[in-house]
Design a protein around this motif. Structure first.
Motif, short mmCIF file in Angstrom:
data_model
loop_
_atom_site.label_atom_id
_atom_site.label_comp_id
_atom_site.label_asym_id
_atom_site.label_seq_id
_atom_site.Cartn_x
_atom_site.Cartn_y
_atom_site.Cartn_z
N THR A 171 -36.22 -15.01 9.75
CA THR A 171 -36.77 -16.03 10.66
C THR A 171 -35.97 -16.10 11.95
OG1 THR A 171 -37.43 -17.33 8.75
CG2 THR A 171 -37.40 -18.46 10.87
N LEU A 172 -34.62 -16.07 11.85
CA LEU A 172 -33.78 -16.12 13.05
C LEU A 172 -33.93 -14.84 13.85
CD1 LEU A 172 -31.68 -17.53 14.76
CD2 LEU A 172 -29.89 -16.72 13.21
N LYS A 173 -34.08 -13.69 13.11
CA LYS A 173 -34.26 -12.42 13.82
C LYS A 173 -35.52 -12.46 14.68
CE LYS A 173 -32.12 -9.33 10.38
NZ LYS A 173 -32.40 -8.27 9.39
N VAL A 174 -36.60 -12.98 14.07
CA VAL A 174 -37.87 -13.03 14.81
C VAL A 174 -37.73 -13.86 16.08
CG1 VAL A 174 -40.26 -13.84 14.71
CG2 VAL A 174 -39.28 -12.63 12.76
N GLU A 175 -37.06 -15.03 15.98
CA GLU A 175 -36.94 -15.91 17.14
C GLU A 175 -36.04 -15.28 18.21
OE1 GLU A 175 -38.80 -18.42 17.54
OE2 GLU A 175 -39.62 -18.29 15.50
N ILE A 176 -34.93 -14.64 17.78
CA ILE A 176 -34.04 -13.97 18.73
C ILE A 176 -34.79 -12.85 19.44
CG2 ILE A 176 -31.97 -12.52 18.97
CD1 ILE A 176 -31.31 -15.43 18.59
N TYR A 177 -35.56 -12.09 18.67
CA TYR A 177 -36.33 -10.98 19.22
C TYR A 177 -37.32 -11.50 20.28
CZ TYR A 177 -39.06 -6.63 19.23
OH TYR A 177 -39.71 -5.49 19.60
N LYS A 178 -38.04 -12.57 19.93
CA LYS A 178 -39.03 -13.12 20.87
C LYS A 178 -38.35 -13.72 22.11
CE LYS A 178 -42.64 -13.95 17.46
NZ LYS A 178 -43.50 -14.93 16.77
N ILE A 179 -37.17 -14.33 21.91
CA ILE A 179 -36.43 -14.87 23.07
C ILE A 179 -36.05 -13.73 24.00
CG2 ILE A 179 -34.21 -15.89 23.76
CD1 ILE A 179 -34.48 -17.72 21.29
N MET A 180 -35.58 -12.61 23.42
CA MET A 180 -35.17 -11.48 24.25
C MET A 180 -36.37 -10.89 24.98
SD MET A 180 -32.59 -8.43 23.08
CE MET A 180 -31.52 -9.63 22.34
N GLN A 181 -37.52 -10.84 24.31
CA GLN A 181 -38.73 -10.37 24.97
C GLN A 181 -39.08 -11.24 26.18
OE1 GLN A 181 -41.43 -10.42 21.56
NE2 GLN A 181 -41.64 -8.18 21.69
N GLU A 182 -38.95 -12.56 26.00
CA GLU A 182 -39.26 -13.49 27.09
C GLU A 182 -38.32 -13.28 28.28
OE1 GLU A 182 -41.50 -15.89 29.10
OE2 GLU A 182 -41.95 -15.63 26.96
N LEU A 183 -37.02 -13.09 27.97
CA LEU A 183 -36.05 -12.89 29.04
C LEU A 183 -36.30 -11.60 29.79
CD1 LEU A 183 -32.74 -14.08 27.28
CD2 LEU A 183 -34.07 -15.31 29.01
N ILE A 184 -36.60 -10.51 29.04
CA ILE A 184 -36.90 -9.22 29.69
C ILE A 184 -38.15 -9.35 30.57
CG2 ILE A 184 -37.70 -6.85 29.26
CD1 ILE A 184 -34.75 -7.13 28.88
N THR A 185 -39.17 -10.03 30.05
CA THR A 185 -40.41 -10.21 30.83
C THR A 185 -40.13 -10.96 32.13
OG1 THR A 185 -41.70 -10.24 28.79
CG2 THR A 185 -42.74 -11.14 30.77
N ASN A 186 -39.34 -12.07 32.06
CA ASN A 186 -39.01 -12.84 33.28
C ASN A 186 -38.24 -11.99 34.28
OD1 ASN A 186 -40.25 -15.17 32.51
ND2 ASN A 186 -38.41 -16.11 31.63
#
Length: 631
Positions: free
Chosen positions: A534-549
């Motif tokens: 669960t934490l991996k998924v959220e970290i992964y999605k956070i990193m995706q959001e940061l890369i996109t920004n």
């Protein structure tokens, strides 16, 4: 003291030997055996010890007063000129110099007047008036006006002198000046043989001088009264006054008064035919006049001695005295000629200076005219330029206001678009969630629910082994359906691949020309891979959001990502060298809001550090709990 020739020296010696000092019934006659004036050592010592210009001025004032009182005008001129030069070369402020300049110029003018250099005296009196007026010192102005009146008197310009003295009497409130004017008016009217007015003015003056204990002024005025008494045929009164003045003058070293009173006494004795007493007195007066270097007094005494020797039939000595008289007369004439030459030279230099000043003034005026012309021409050119600049400035102001308005409108449009986009994203997200929920609900209802209902019915009516096998098969199918549904909710890649390698693989797809160069560091990888899915998924999605920004907004050429686990903390450090943004004034979009919402599930902390043109640093910290690790 001038050098005496042999004949004069022999004559003086004979006079002194022949007429040694004897007492008369009216008083004794004194001959001075030393130079008339010796400057006190204390005054000279004080001047030598003076440091700055102010101390020197204070030390020089009593020196000048001493020599002025004793009639040594050359010394007064020397010290005055010395202090004027020192004052002009000093760094004292012009305003602070004025009191000293006023005093020095008046003292110098008075000394030149007593020396007979009247043009110089007038020049310095006028300078003194200028400095006194600058100080707004009315008393000093009147003192200089008195000096100018005295110069008129000395030049025998009696009408001008009387007018100047009467003007002082009408305008001045200084009792000292008023009574000095009375004294001078007494002398003028005495020379005009107006004995009544001379006596009246002298009597007014002498009362004041006696009250103020001004001995020299008192004796000078008393001498006027003695001459009035003599001319009025009051011989005894005149003799008594002359003798009193002579004795007081000798006691106080007023040598000019001593010689004058002795001369008057000698003439009075000749008139009374007391020739021997007259010879003795006049001989001593002559000796002192020589010591004093007073040539005018010497002429008067020699003329009286010639008269007394002629009256007694001693024509040989009378002739010798007459020869001496002529020699001194010639010397006085030479000095007067030199004085006139000096005055003419001074006048010439003054005229030259005035011409130079006039030329400089004309040159300055010419330069001023040129400057004014240039200034006017410059203003003629400058004013239209200023007008054009003002119009241009107004245009710029209007354009600036228009641009500001347009920017504001554009910002508002962008804000509206962003809000619309955020709403669309929210709607899409909500719609996706609803669809996913509906799909999961349908899957649970149609497949899993149906299977479970069928299993329930079979178990309720099952009696043989074959039926049980079919129930077991249905349960197994239901299990696989539940597992597939869970795999849809949590992708299988998080279970089959190491988390750090999964992130690295995701980032490698951005390694193409034109994109920012991304570097990723994880430590320790083994421990990070053990955190819960669960934490991996959220970290992964956070990193995706940061890369996109970063790809969309930062214009960065370099991105550094560090994922570390230390002291029970999971830390994500995301840094780019992009254009940055003002943290305080920036409104964050839905991407950052999603990041904050994801972190809330794990009590995570988000820190943003950014500045325009300085890049952005994002720091995320999550405190790891035991339940967030893989079983």
């Amino acid at each position: 003291m001038k050098r005496m020739n042999k004949r004069e020296l022999l004559f003086i010696c004979l006079l002194i030997i022949s007429f040694s000092c004897v007492a008369q019934s009216q008083g004794g006659f004194v001959g001075f055996g030393q130079l008339p004036v010796k400057t006190p050592d204390s005054l000279l010592q004080r001047l030598r010890q003076a440091g700055d210009i102010k101390a020197k001025m204070l030390a020089t004032e009593p020196l000048m007063a001493f020599h002025a009182a004793h009639g040594t005008t050359d010394s007064v001129i020397f010290y005055s000129q010395q202090m004027i030069d020192a004052l002009n070369n000093s760094d004292i402020k012009a305003r602070d110099k004025l009191p000293y300049q006023s005093t020095l110029y008046h003292t110098l003018a008075k000394a030149y007047s007593e020396k007979g250099l009247y043009d110089e005296a007038l020049r310095y009196y006028l300078e003194g008036i200028r400095y006194a007026e600058a100080l707004n010192n009315g008393a000093a102005v009147n003192e200089n006006k008195l000096g100018i009146a005295n110069v008129y008197f000395a030049r025998n310009e009696h009408n001008k002198a009387i007018g100047a003295y009467n003007d002082l009497l009408n305008t001045s409130h200084d009792e000292q000046l008023i009574h000095i004017a009375y004294q001078q008016l007494g002398i003028i009217y005495l020379e005009r043989k107006d004995l009544v007015k001379a006596k009246a003015y002298a009597e007014k003056a002498i009362v004041f001088f006696r009250q103020e204990h001004q001995l020299k002024n008192e004796l000078q005025t008393k001498l006027i009264l003695g001459i009035v008494a003599e001319l009025s045929q009051h011989t005894e009164e005149a003799f008594s006054i002359y003798n009193e003045v002579k004795n007081h003058a000798a006691a106080n070293q007023f040598f000019d008064l001593y010689i004058n009173a002795g001369q008057r006494l000698g003439d009075l004795l000749i008139a009374e035919k007391e020739y021997e007493d007259a010879k003795r007195l006049l001989s001593m007066v002559y000796a002192n006049a020589i010591q004093w270097n007073d040539m005018k007094a010497q002429l008067k005494v020699l003329n009286s001695l010639r008269a007394v020797h002629a009256a007694t039939g001693d024509y040989k000595n009378a002739y010798a005295i007459m020869t001496q008289y002529m020699g001194i007369s010639r010397e006085i004439l030479d000095l007067q000629n030199k004085k006139e030459i000096n005055e003419l030279e001074i006048k010439y230099q003054t005229v030259q200076k005035e011409k130079e000043i006039l030329n400089k003034e004309n040159e300055l005026q010419h330069q001023k005219t040129i400057k004014y012309s240039l200034l006017i021409g410059f203003l003629v050119i400058l004013l239209p330029v200023i007008g054009l600049l003002y119009m241009y400035y107004q245009k710029l102001q209007a354009q600036s206001k228009l641009n500001a308005t347009m920017d504001e409108v554009n910002q508002q449009k962008i804000a509206v678009l962003l809000k619309d986009k955020e709403l669309a994203l929210l709607k899409a997200s909500v719609s996706g969630q609803e669809k996913e929920r509906k799909r999961i609900a349908e899957e649970l209802h149609d497949s899993i629910g149906g299977n479970l209902a069928a299993i329930k019915l079979r178990l309720a009516h099952q009696n043989n082994v074959t039926g049980i096998k079919e129930v077991i098969k249905q349960i197994d199918d239901t299990y696989h359906q539940v597992r597939d549904l869970s795999h849809d909710l949590i992708p299988q890649k998080f279970n089959n691949t190491g988390f750090t390698e999964l992130i690295a693989g995701y980032l490698r797809q951005f390694d193409v020309p034109g994109n920012a160069k991304i570097s990723f560091q994880a430590y320790p990888r083994e421990e990070i891979d053990l955190i819960g899915t669960t934490l991996k998924v959220e970290i992964y999605k956070i990193m995706q959001e940061l890369i996109t920004n970063t790809q969309k907004h930062s214009q960065a050429s370099k991105v550094e990502i560090q994922l570390t686990k230390i002291d029970g903390l999971l830390k994500l450090l995301f840094e780019d060298n992009g254009k940055g943004f003002p943290v305080e004034t920036t409104k964050y979009g839905i991407g950052f809001q999603n990041i904050r919402e994801r972190l809330k599930l794990f009590d995570g902390v988000l820190s943003i550090d950014s500045f325009p043109s300085k890049g952005t640093v994002i720091d995320i910290e999550i405190s790891l709990k035991p339940e967030w690790y893989e079983a």
